[in-house]
Design an enzyme around this catalytic site. Structure first.
Site, PDB file in Angstrom:
ATOM      1  N   ASP A  16       0.847  -1.187   0.000  1.00 51.34           N
ATOM      2  CA  ASP A  16       0.000   0.000   0.000  1.00 51.34           C
ATOM      3  C   ASP A  16       0.889   1.245   0.000  1.00 51.34           C
ATOM      4  OD1 ASP A  16      -2.524   1.372   0.239  1.00 51.34           O
ATOM      5  OD2 ASP A  16      -2.018   1.755   2.332  1.00 51.34           O
ATOM      6  N   ASP A  18      -0.365   5.228   0.708  1.00 47.68           N
ATOM      7  CA  ASP A  18      -0.659   6.267   1.683  1.00 47.68           C
ATOM      8  C   ASP A  18      -0.781   5.652   3.079  1.00 47.68           C
ATOM      9  OD1 ASP A  18      -1.121   8.756   2.669  1.00 47.68           O
ATOM     10  OD2 ASP A  18      -3.047   9.064   1.697  1.00 47.68           O
TER      11      ASP A  18
END
Length: 353
Positions: A16, A18
């Site tokens: 991932d 953010d």
């Protein structure tokens, strides 16, 4: 118990962005250096983002500006968006050159074209209708689906067109169901909020490809060329990153640099429990055990629901041991205290504070 760093036990990483690699425009400390090191050691990385509005090239530029090294052509790392996963899903059920109604930002339109399909905007569709073409077709070529992803300029007219088309039987694919989009001014409506508007009005249900659905993870893993057993997923959110990894059959690493707190992880249901936990992405270069393999005598839950950490517990094992002990207690029907002071003390002991 393992003796080798976590990254060496896998060939590929689905990571991932953010809350893991960066927060807004700024790097999470140590993340880029760690990624550069594990890739230099042979690990391949695919960055998986639910953000469907930005094209991958914009994300690539952001990562390079933060100092991520190497190419982004798949040889070392690449970026895969939920728009790409949605377009790939549609391409799997329609012939090349099929027309897809595109609602969302530039990332949606680029993903459709990249998949060998033809993006059609609502404006173009209305122009065809006004010039006498059959509804939803041009030169005899009908629409095969509608792809909805986030776009800051999505209008009521576009949402209404999705409603009309889905009620007429057109397949509806949503890039993700993220209700909230973080912005510099605070939370704003995400794609899931806009999808919900159409669902509320019509009762129609889209096929969703973004996390926590497995589609985005499957596409990332295919591009990495790794088996499920040799692929690790990393994220900061239980209800998207970890649930999606579990749905895709992948081991997962939860880091505490974004959304989830220690208490969130300890009280997580089985469907959203990670395989590993670490303070941050630097855990890839340390000997992080599977939570299920941590010795059971390091942390215990007292009868009053408070936590006891054994003096023999090494600093690097406190975090997974706390999680393992609380999961075992809750699964066994025991109570665990929610006292804020206790949880603050546990975060300090686990190196999170």
């Amino acid at each position: 118990m393992p003796t080798a760093p976590l990254a060496t036990r896998y060939d590929g990483l689905v990571c991932d962005l953010d809350g893991v690699v960066y927060r807004g425009p700024h790097e999470v400390p140590g993340a880029v250096e760690t990624l550069n090191q594990v890739m230099a050691d042979g690990m391949r990385v695919s960055f998986a983002t639910n953000n469907a509005s930005r094209p991958p090239d914009q994300v690539v530029d952001h990562l390079r500006a933060l100092g991520l090294e190497g190419g982004s052509d798949g040889s070392a790392w690449s970026v895969v968006t939920s728009s790409q996963a949605a377009a790939a899903y549609i391409a799997g059920m329609a012939p090349p050159g099929s027309r897809v109604l595109a609602v969302g930002g530039p990332g949606v339109h680029e993903a459709i074209a990249e998949a060998g399909l033809v993006p059609v905007t609502v404006t173009e569709l209305h122009t065809e209708l006004h010039t006498g073409a059959d509804a939803g077709s041009s030169e005899g070529v009908p629409l095969v689906a509608v792809l909805q992803g986030l776009g800051v300029d999505v209008t009521w007219t576009e949402l209404a067109e999705i409603a009309y088309r889905t009620q007429a039987g057109l397949p509806w694919v949503a890039a993700n169901l993220d209700i909230m989009l973080p912005t510099g001014r605070g939370p704003a409506p995400g794609n899931g909020a806009l999808v919900a508007a159409v669902r509320t009005a019509t009762g129609a249900v889209p096929h969703v490809v973004g996390k926590p659905a497995p589609d985005l993870y499957d596409l990332c893993r295919e591009r990495l060329g790794c088996s499920p057993a040799r692929t690790l997923a990393c994220g900061d959110r239980l209800d998207t990153d970890i649930e999606g990894a579990n749905a895709a059959g992948l081991d997962s690493l939860l880091v505490f640099t974004g959304a989830a707190s220690l208490q969130d992880v300890c009280f997580a249901s089985k469907a959203i429990r990670p395989t590993h936990v670490a303070r941050d992405l630097t855990g890839l270069r340390t000997v992080v055990p599977r939570i299920s393999d941590v010795p059971g005598d390091l942390v215990s839950v007292r009868g009053d629901g408070t936590i006891d950490i054994a003096p023999s517990a090494s600093a690097e094992l406190v975090l997974p041991a706390v999680v393992a002990a609380i999961w075992a207690a809750l699964d066994g029907g025991e109570q665990v205290s929610s006292d804020p002071a206790m949880w603050r003390a546990l975060e300090v002991a686990a190196g999170l504070a």
